[in-house]
Every structure is written in C-alpha cells, then in structure tokens.
Design an enzyme around this catalytic site. Structure first.
Site, PDB file in Angstrom:
ATOM      1  N   LYS A  13       0.830  -1.212   0.000  1.00 47.45           N
ATOM      2  CA  LYS A  13       0.000   0.000   0.000  1.00 47.45           C
ATOM      3  C   LYS A  13       0.862   1.259   0.000  1.00 47.45           C
ATOM      4  O   LYS A  13       0.631   2.190  -0.764  1.00 47.45           O
ATOM      5  CB  LYS A  13      -0.922   0.038   1.231  1.00 47.45           C
ATOM      6  CG  LYS A  13      -1.923  -1.081   1.302  1.00 47.45           C
ATOM      7  CD  LYS A  13      -2.897  -0.902   2.454  1.00 47.45           C
ATOM      8  CE  LYS A  13      -2.280  -0.953   3.836  1.00 47.45           C
ATOM      9  NZ  LYS A  13      -1.639  -2.240   4.171  1.00 47.45           N
ATOM     10  N   ARG A  88      -9.385   0.422   8.936  1.00 48.56           N
ATOM     11  CA  ARG A  88      -8.867  -0.929   9.128  1.00 48.56           C
ATOM     12  C   ARG A  88      -9.876  -1.835   9.819  1.00 48.56           C
ATOM     13  O   ARG A  88      -9.571  -2.991  10.078  1.00 48.56           O
ATOM     14  CB  ARG A  88      -7.598  -0.868   9.986  1.00 48.56           C
ATOM     15  CG  ARG A  88      -6.291  -0.912   9.187  1.00 48.56           C
ATOM     16  CD  ARG A  88      -5.139  -0.766  10.160  1.00 48.56           C
ATOM     17  NE  ARG A  88      -3.941  -1.413   9.746  1.00 48.56           N
ATOM     18  CZ  ARG A  88      -2.900  -0.771   9.197  1.00 48.56           C
ATOM     19  NH1 ARG A  88      -2.958   0.509   8.942  1.00 48.56           N
ATOM     20  NH2 ARG A  88      -1.808  -1.432   8.904  1.00 48.56           N
ATOM     21  N   ARG A 122      11.767  -6.843   5.084  1.00 44.42           N
ATOM     22  CA  ARG A 122      11.601  -5.491   4.533  1.00 44.42           C
ATOM     23  C   ARG A 122      12.571  -4.500   5.174  1.00 44.42           C
ATOM     24  O   ARG A 122      12.807  -4.535   6.386  1.00 44.42           O
ATOM     25  CB  ARG A 122      10.164  -5.030   4.791  1.00 44.42           C
ATOM     26  CG  ARG A 122       9.891  -3.623   4.311  1.00 44.42           C
ATOM     27  CD  ARG A 122       8.409  -3.343   4.219  1.00 44.42           C
ATOM     28  NE  ARG A 122       7.771  -3.183   5.522  1.00 44.42           N
ATOM     29  CZ  ARG A 122       6.511  -2.805   5.678  1.00 44.42           C
ATOM     30  NH1 ARG A 122       5.741  -2.585   4.629  1.00 44.42           N
ATOM     31  NH2 ARG A 122       5.990  -2.690   6.889  1.00 44.42           N
ATOM     32  N   ARG A 153      11.689  -1.651  10.377  1.00 42.76           N
ATOM     33  CA  ARG A 153      10.670  -1.134  11.291  1.00 42.76           C
ATOM     34  C   ARG A 153      10.583  -2.003  12.543  1.00 42.76           C
ATOM     35  O   ARG A 153      10.732  -3.220  12.470  1.00 42.76           O
ATOM     36  CB  ARG A 153       9.306  -1.130  10.582  1.00 42.76           C
ATOM     37  CG  ARG A 153       9.020   0.158   9.864  1.00 42.76           C
ATOM     38  CD  ARG A 153       7.778   0.108   9.007  1.00 42.76           C
ATOM     39  NE  ARG A 153       6.581  -0.423   9.655  1.00 42.76           N
ATOM     40  CZ  ARG A 153       5.363  -0.370   9.118  1.00 42.76           C
ATOM     41  NH1 ARG A 153       5.188   0.203   7.927  1.00 42.76           N
ATOM     42  NH2 ARG A 153       4.316  -0.879   9.741  1.00 42.76           N
ATOM     43  N   ARG A 164      -0.153  -8.808  13.391  1.00 41.19           N
ATOM     44  CA  ARG A 164      -0.734  -7.899  12.381  1.00 41.19           C
ATOM     45  C   ARG A 164      -1.521  -8.680  11.326  1.00 41.19           C
ATOM     46  O   ARG A 164      -2.602  -8.258  10.909  1.00 41.19           O
ATOM     47  CB  ARG A 164       0.376  -7.069  11.722  1.00 41.19           C
ATOM     48  CG  ARG A 164       0.931  -5.998  12.674  1.00 41.19           C
ATOM     49  CD  ARG A 164       2.323  -5.552  12.286  1.00 41.19           C
ATOM     50  NE  ARG A 164       2.378  -4.845  11.033  1.00 41.19           N
ATOM     51  CZ  ARG A 164       3.509  -4.712  10.305  1.00 41.19           C
ATOM     52  NH1 ARG A 164       4.641  -5.249  10.727  1.00 41.19           N
ATOM     53  NH2 ARG A 164       3.493  -4.037   9.187  1.00 41.19           N
TER      54      ARG A 164
HETATM   55  P1  AMP Z   1       1.154   0.665   8.724  1.00 42.16           P
HETATM   56  O1  AMP Z   1       2.290   1.609   8.530  1.00 42.16           O
HETATM   57  O2  AMP Z   1      -0.051   1.005   7.922  1.00 42.16           O
HETATM   58  O3  AMP Z   1       1.586  -0.774   8.565  1.00 42.16           O
HETATM   59  O4  AMP Z   1       0.695   0.822  10.252  1.00 42.16           O
HETATM   60  C1  AMP Z   1       1.580   0.539  11.295  1.00 42.16           C
HETATM   61  C2  AMP Z   1       0.801   0.314  12.581  1.00 42.16           C
HETATM   62  O5  AMP Z   1       0.121   1.523  12.953  1.00 42.16           O
HETATM   63  C3  AMP Z   1      -0.284  -0.737  12.525  1.00 42.16           C
HETATM   64  O6  AMP Z   1       0.202  -2.059  12.681  1.00 42.16           O
HETATM   65  C4  AMP Z   1      -1.153  -0.313  13.699  1.00 42.16           C
HETATM   66  O7  AMP Z   1      -0.536  -0.640  14.930  1.00 42.16           O
HETATM   67  C5  AMP Z   1      -1.117   1.202  13.584  1.00 42.16           C
HETATM   68  N1  AMP Z   1      -2.215   1.674  12.714  1.00 42.16           N
HETATM   69  C6  AMP Z   1      -2.081   2.230  11.479  1.00 42.16           C
HETATM   70  N2  AMP Z   1      -3.281   2.512  10.975  1.00 42.16           N
HETATM   71  C7  AMP Z   1      -4.194   2.118  11.897  1.00 42.16           C
HETATM   72  C8  AMP Z   1      -5.610   2.112  11.946  1.00 42.16           C
HETATM   73  N3  AMP Z   1      -6.352   2.556  10.923  1.00 42.16           N
HETATM   74  N4  AMP Z   1      -6.209   1.639  13.074  1.00 42.16           N
HETATM   75  C9  AMP Z   1      -5.494   1.203  14.111  1.00 42.16           C
HETATM   76  N5  AMP Z   1      -4.154   1.146  14.124  1.00 42.16           N
HETATM   77  C10 AMP Z   1      -3.493   1.600  13.027  1.00 42.16           C
END
Ligand code: AMP
Length: 206
Positions: A13, A88, A122, A153, A164
């Site tokens: 994404k 999400r 990654r 990360r 996740r």
């Molecule tokens: P991402 O960079 O999109 O993989 O997001 C990293 C982390 O941020 C996720 O694993 C969640 O812990 C948190 N996070 C990001 N977006 C959301 C969301 N819409 N709702 C809840 N937690 C989120």
C-alpha cells in the site's frame, strides 16, 4: 477524489500510495506514517501508539479516527485525499462514511502466506520511505533512489507480523465485502512487480 488503499500489511500500500500521490497529485495520508512521526517527536499520541504498534496491535479507534478527521480537515485535502492504512475495521469505515465521501477503493490482493517473509525481510528508507527486500539488496544499506539510510521497522519482527496478519484477517478483510457492496471496490494483483501493480492501478484511475 477520495481514494482508499486496502490490503494486508506488506501488500504494498505504501509503495503504491507514493507513486499514485506523485502521478495524480493526491495528498497521501498514511495513519501508520502519522503515528511513526508522532513516535519520533515524542508526542502523547506517539507514546500511546508505540506501545501498541510495536506489538502489532491496533491503535484505539477513537485516537485513530480523531487523527484522520483532523488531517482530512486540512486545506490540502479539499480536492481529495488517498487514505493508506485507514479504515482498518468496520467501526472506522462507518466513521469515515459520516465525515467524507469515498470515490474509489483499491484493494491490493496478495496471498497471505507470502507476507511473513515480505515483512520480516523489509527494509525502509528513512528519507523517502521507499521499501526494499533484503533478498534484492545484496547487503546494500542505502536507498537506491535517494541514498537515505535503510532500516527495519520495529514492528517488522516475526511476532508483531504474526499479530498484524491475524488482526488483518479478523478485522480488516471484511472491508473488502463492505466496499464491494457499496460498488466502489476494484482489486489489483499485488503479487506482481511493483511497477506492474502500478500499471494496473493507472488503468483504474486514468
Ligand atoms: P502501517 O504503517 O499502515 O503498517 O501501520 C503501522 C501500525 O500503525 C499498525 O500495525 C497499527 O498498529 C497502527 N495503525 C495504522 N493505521 C491504523 C488504523 N487505521 N487503526 C489502528 N491502528 C493503526
């Protein structure tokens, strides 16, 4: 135009969002990036978010929804925005429906069994956010686009990734049906090369 990018963690994404935002001049809003910026600058939101993000868990809906609502109220979003990582779950999707209209939802589909290896291998550029996989880096530690430092990360370890992916299956995947029923969903094959995935997306957006 408001776009949502749906997909499991590691589906690509962020990578595709970057390309879409550059080509179509749409503001890219990544909730994960917003949380990571808050963690870096040590805000109360960042402190709260870090405890959960590092374990692979969701940041609570009220905090996440407030964050998105406030970001969408910025003047740079008046012609639309691309949401990456939000919504999400169904609660967030319903919340979003109350505050804005959604024109297109692009689901980047990748078989879930590919994602553990994608995520644990990654490496991300600290400067431009580009993602790489250790298998194609040959030991390189700098970004090939901007020479920024590559890092792993904190939530790309096996335990957090397992959480996740499990949460994606139980909470997020239902959004595919949700947006299908609203008639706005398009799916692209995220197992292809990044540039081929982008070509599929261009066909949907041009
Ligand atoms: P991402 O960079 O999109 O993989 O997001 C990293 C982390 O941020 C996720 O694993 C969640 O812990 C948190 N996070 C990001 N977006 C959301 C969301 N819409 N709702 C809840 N937690 C989120």
């Amino acid at each position: 135009m408001n776009i949502i990018l749906l997909g499991a963690p590691g589906a690509g994404k962020g990578t595709q969002a970057k390309r879409i935002s550059e080509k179509y001049k749409i503001v890219h809003i990544s909730t994960g990036d917003i949380f990571r910026e808050n963690i870096k600058s040590g805000t109360p939101l960042g402190v709260e978010a870090k405890k959960l993000i590092d374990k692979g868990q969701f940041v609570p809906d009220d905090l996440t929804c407030q964050t998105v609502e406030s970001r969408l109220s910025n003047s740079d979003c008046k012609n639309g925005a691309m949401l990456d990582g939000f919504p999400r779950n169904l609660y967030q999707a319903e919340f979003l429906k109350q505050i804005t209209n959604i024109d297109k939802v692009i689901n980047i589909a990748v078989p879930l069994e590919c994602l553990m290896a994608r995520l644990t291998g990654r490496r991300v550029c600290r400067e431009c956010g580009e993602s790489f996989h250790i298998d194609s880096l040959n030991g390189e530690t700098k970004c090939s686009y901007c020479s920024g430092e590559l890092y792993q990360r904190d939530d790309d370890n096996e335990e957090a990734v397992a959480t996740r992916l499990a949460i994606y299956t139980t909470k997020t995947q239902v959004l595919i049906d949700y947006y299908e029923k609203l008639g706005v969903l398009k799916t692209v094959d995220g197992s292809k090369e990044k540039s081929d995935v982008f070509k599929e997306i261009e066909v949907l957006l041009d």
